[in-house]
Design an enzyme around this catalytic site. Structure first.
Site, short mmCIF file in Angstrom:
data_model
loop_
_atom_site.label_atom_id
_atom_site.label_comp_id
_atom_site.label_asym_id
_atom_site.label_seq_id
_atom_site.Cartn_x
_atom_site.Cartn_y
_atom_site.Cartn_z
N THR A 194 0.87 -1.19 0.00
CA THR A 194 0.00 0.00 0.00
C THR A 194 0.90 1.23 0.00
O THR A 194 2.04 1.18 0.45
CB THR A 194 -0.90 0.05 1.25
OG1 THR A 194 -0.05 0.11 2.40
CG2 THR A 194 -1.78 -1.17 1.35
N GLU A 222 -5.70 -3.42 -1.39
CA GLU A 222 -6.23 -4.66 -0.81
C GLU A 222 -7.38 -5.25 -1.63
O GLU A 222 -7.81 -6.37 -1.38
CB GLU A 222 -6.75 -4.38 0.62
CG GLU A 222 -5.68 -4.08 1.65
CD GLU A 222 -5.31 -2.59 1.71
OE1 GLU A 222 -5.53 -1.87 0.70
OE2 GLU A 222 -4.78 -2.16 2.75
N LYS A 240 -13.96 15.19 13.73
CA LYS A 240 -14.89 14.88 14.81
C LYS A 240 -15.10 16.14 15.65
O LYS A 240 -14.29 16.46 16.51
CB LYS A 240 -14.37 13.72 15.64
CG LYS A 240 -14.24 12.46 14.79
CD LYS A 240 -13.71 11.27 15.56
CE LYS A 240 -13.46 10.12 14.61
NZ LYS A 240 -12.08 9.98 14.15
N TRP A 300 -19.76 14.29 13.06
CA TRP A 300 -18.72 14.12 12.05
C TRP A 300 -18.90 15.12 10.92
O TRP A 300 -20.01 15.33 10.42
CB TRP A 300 -18.80 12.71 11.45
CG TRP A 300 -18.25 11.67 12.36
CD1 TRP A 300 -17.85 11.84 13.66
CD2 TRP A 300 -18.06 10.29 12.06
NE1 TRP A 300 -17.42 10.65 14.18
CE2 TRP A 300 -17.54 9.68 13.22
CE3 TRP A 300 -18.27 9.50 10.93
CZ2 TRP A 300 -17.22 8.32 13.27
CZ3 TRP A 300 -17.95 8.15 10.98
CH2 TRP A 300 -17.43 7.56 12.14
P1 ADP Z 1 -3.21 4.05 0.38
O1 ADP Z 1 -4.15 3.37 1.34
O2 ADP Z 1 -1.81 3.97 0.81
O3 ADP Z 1 -3.64 5.44 -0.03
P2 ADP Z 1 -4.48 2.75 -1.81
O4 ADP Z 1 -4.17 3.20 -3.18
O5 ADP Z 1 -4.69 1.33 -1.58
O6 ADP Z 1 -3.28 3.23 -0.95
O7 ADP Z 1 -5.70 3.60 -1.27
C1 ADP Z 1 -7.00 3.11 -1.10
C2 ADP Z 1 -7.87 4.21 -0.54
O8 ADP Z 1 -8.02 5.27 -1.48
C3 ADP Z 1 -9.29 3.80 -0.24
O9 ADP Z 1 -9.37 3.14 1.00
C4 ADP Z 1 -10.00 5.15 -0.22
O10 ADP Z 1 -9.82 5.83 1.02
C5 ADP Z 1 -9.26 5.92 -1.27
N1 ADP Z 1 -10.04 5.92 -2.53
C6 ADP Z 1 -9.85 5.15 -3.61
N2 ADP Z 1 -10.75 5.44 -4.57
C7 ADP Z 1 -11.55 6.41 -4.08
C8 ADP Z 1 -12.69 7.13 -4.57
N3 ADP Z 1 -13.17 6.94 -5.78
N4 ADP Z 1 -13.25 8.05 -3.76
C9 ADP Z 1 -12.77 8.28 -2.52
N5 ADP Z 1 -11.72 7.64 -2.00
C10 ADP Z 1 -11.11 6.71 -2.77
#
Ligand code: ADP
Length: 549
Positions: free
Chosen positions: A187, A331, A443, A448
């Protein structure tokens, strides 16, 4: 009673064999900065992949399960590595070239990579790290670059083209267990240290089929996809595998990721599809606003990785380019949702659906879990943490959890669901709307506030180029929003006016008191807003904050 059906393992080598034969004339075009891109057919890529596998086994002694890393841009050679390494039974480990050096060192050591495949242009990044990478025995260099620093190091250096020349062109792909590891990706560490996710042959195969469905990206051999999302960012969202199933041509930008070259690539090569995070589309929009270009070949663009601001979607609609919002994670391989509206709606009726994160495909089950652990209804109003499960969703991290102290139960529920850390609602017809990441939500006095909602509203203001909102400590309310704003060139700031503008769509108690103008929103290695950095800048007193009464 058992079925009477055959059981053929779902392997990456089968995707390769299909692509290089049935779709042998489809092409990968790699931008070189020269007038003509490098063009290579799927058939040629396939042959070179067989040669590469021979070289890795016969010359470098790579065995099953060994990790072979890539530190590469998106290009044809990287596609060859994508197929050769898993097909022979080894594990492709894509390295994020934008990570800070210490994180790269951590990741290579954690995965115990034995071989690193590197673009020559990235040697200045790799060479200083090598003394700290004791497991790396071989470096394969593709393309021009300064190799001088490599001589003094205890690694064997190979030139990619020399290495695969004169190798046999038919590698006997082993009949692997489809549950075996094929690829791994860490990640990007937006919310902590990188954690390793290991994809299986089966998960990649099933995910690729989903990517190809019309309800997802739905491309065919008549399409060309511009793959801007890096091959190190969740396997370029599955595109290299998916395209080999359906013969979609790939346009690869290599290191030419700046808005100018991207605009030129699109105008000249006329891709019908593209995939990238919002930051890329923001940059390209600014570019074509200053220097108009025709982007309208792109019938559909997949945008995800962070929330797509509605103003951005609107601006591209005006250019004849339809952005389709998608949600996913490292993931989740990453395809989790895509925002295709239901059938039979007018453009106006489609609009609210397009702004959601989208619907789940059949292979992804979802549930919302409230603060007390109860599963919430899909009523478009009950907000909870999103949990998902399915055949391309991670069940654990590689070798524990990475450097961050994190208990497995923080990410995986006792009954086997992935806890995404994303907070939102799901409508009765199955559309997900994320309001925030659990770690970014503000918060305030027991309620929220969605940082994403405030950002989207701010980015709709004509003077605002980008805006990020973070929670900052507040004596009275616990936390309150701090709005950090990047102005468009030539604009001047008027915080009262910005606040009044927000007040048109957002409840008064949610409006930020604290404001600051910044030059640029800090970004993570994959182009997301880096809110950790903004929070730290605020804590360190590095921001000049104006507080409105
Ligand atoms: P990291 O967790 O290190 O940023 P990832 O690329 O796996 O790496 O990130 C996944 C996260 O990106 C998701 O859990 C979410 O929070 C965010 N995310 C991905 N796509 C979207 C989207 N279309 N809208 C909002 N958040 C998004």
């Amino acid at each position: 009673m058992l079925s009477t059906m055959q059981d053929v393992p779902l392997l990456v080598s089968r995707i390769l064999q299909h692509g290089m034969t049935i779709h042998g004339s489809s092409q990968v075009s790699t931008w070189t900065g020269e007038p003509e891109p490098q063009r290579r057919s799927f058939a040629e890529i396939g042959t070179r992949t067989h040669r590469l596998a021979h070289a890795l086994r016969d010359e470098l002694g790579v065995r099953q399960d060994e990790r072979v890393a890539t530190l590469m841009w998106n290009n044809a050679e990287h596609v060859e590595a994508y197929f050769a390494i898993p097909s022979m039974g080894a594990v492709l480990h894509t390295l994020n070239l934008r990570l800070p050096p210490e994180q790269l060192v951590f990741i290579v050591n954690h995965a115990a990579d034995r071989v690193v495949f590197v673009n020559g242009s990235l040697l200045p990044l790799l060479v200083p790290l090598l003394p700290h990478l004791p497991t790396v025995e071989h470096v394969i260099v593709s393309g021009p670059g300064d190799r001088s620093g490599l001589e003094a190091l205890p690694v064997r250096v190979h030139d990619y083209e020399d290495l695969i020349a004169d190798r046999p062109t038919a590698y006997p792909w082993p009949e692997l267990d489809e549950r075996q590891a094929a690829a791994m990706c860490y990640t990007s560490g937006t919310t902590g240290d990188p954690k390793g996710v290991v994809y299986s042959h089966r998960s990649i195969y099933l995910h690729s089929m989903q990517v190809n469905m019309t309800e997802s990206m739905g491309l065919t051999g008549r399409d060309t996809t511009l793959v801007v999302v890096p091959q190190f960012h969740v396997n370029a969202w599955g595109l290299p595998h998916a395209t080999f199933m359906t013969g979609v041509n790939m346009l690869m930008p290599d290191r030419f990721l700046q808005p100018g070259p991207l605009a030129e690539m699109i105008e000249r090569e006329k891709p019908s599809h593209a995939a990238a995070v919002p930051t890329i589309w923001q940059g390209l929009l600014a570019e074509v606003t200053a220097n108009p270009r025709d982007l309208s070949s792109m019938k559909q663009v997949t945008i995800g990785g962070s929330a797509c601001p509605p103003a951005l979607m609107e601006a591209y609609d005006r250019l004849g380019v339809r952005l389709c919002h998608a949600w996913g994670m490292t993931e989740t391989s990453p395809l989790g949702t895509m925002a295709h509206p239901p059938a039979g709606l007018t453009a106006e009726e489609e609009w609210p659906y397009r702004l959601t994160q989208g619907r789940f495909p059949a292979g992804v089950e979802a549930r919302l879990v409230g603060p007390g652990g109860d599963v919430l209804p899909w009523d478009g109003a009950s907000a909870g943490e999103l949990e998902v499960r399915g055949n391309w969703i991670a069940a654990a991290y590689y070798n524990g959890d990475g450097a961050e102290p994190l208990r497995p139960e923080d990410k995986f529920s006792a009954d086997g669901w992935l806890k995404t850390g994303d907070v939102g609602v799901i409508s009765a017809d199955g559309y997900l709307t994320l309001t925030d990441r659990a770690k970014d939500v503000i918060k305030s006095g027991g309620e929220w506030i969605s940082s994403v909602e405030l950002e989207n509203a701010l980015m709709a203001h004509p003077d605002v180029a980008e805006a990020a909102v973070v929670a900052v400590p507040d004596e009275k309310w616990g936390e309150r929003p701090l709005a950090t704003v990047v102005l468009k060139p030539g604009s001047t700031v008027d915080y009262d006016a910005l606040r009044a503008f927000l007040g048109e769509t957002i409840a008064k108690w949610q409006l930020p008191e604290r404001w600051t103008v910044i030059d640029a929103v800090p970004k993570t290695s994959v182009g997301k807003f880096d809110k950790k950095v903004i929070r730290k800048q605020y804590a360190d007193g590095a921001l000049e904050v104006t507080t409105l009464g």
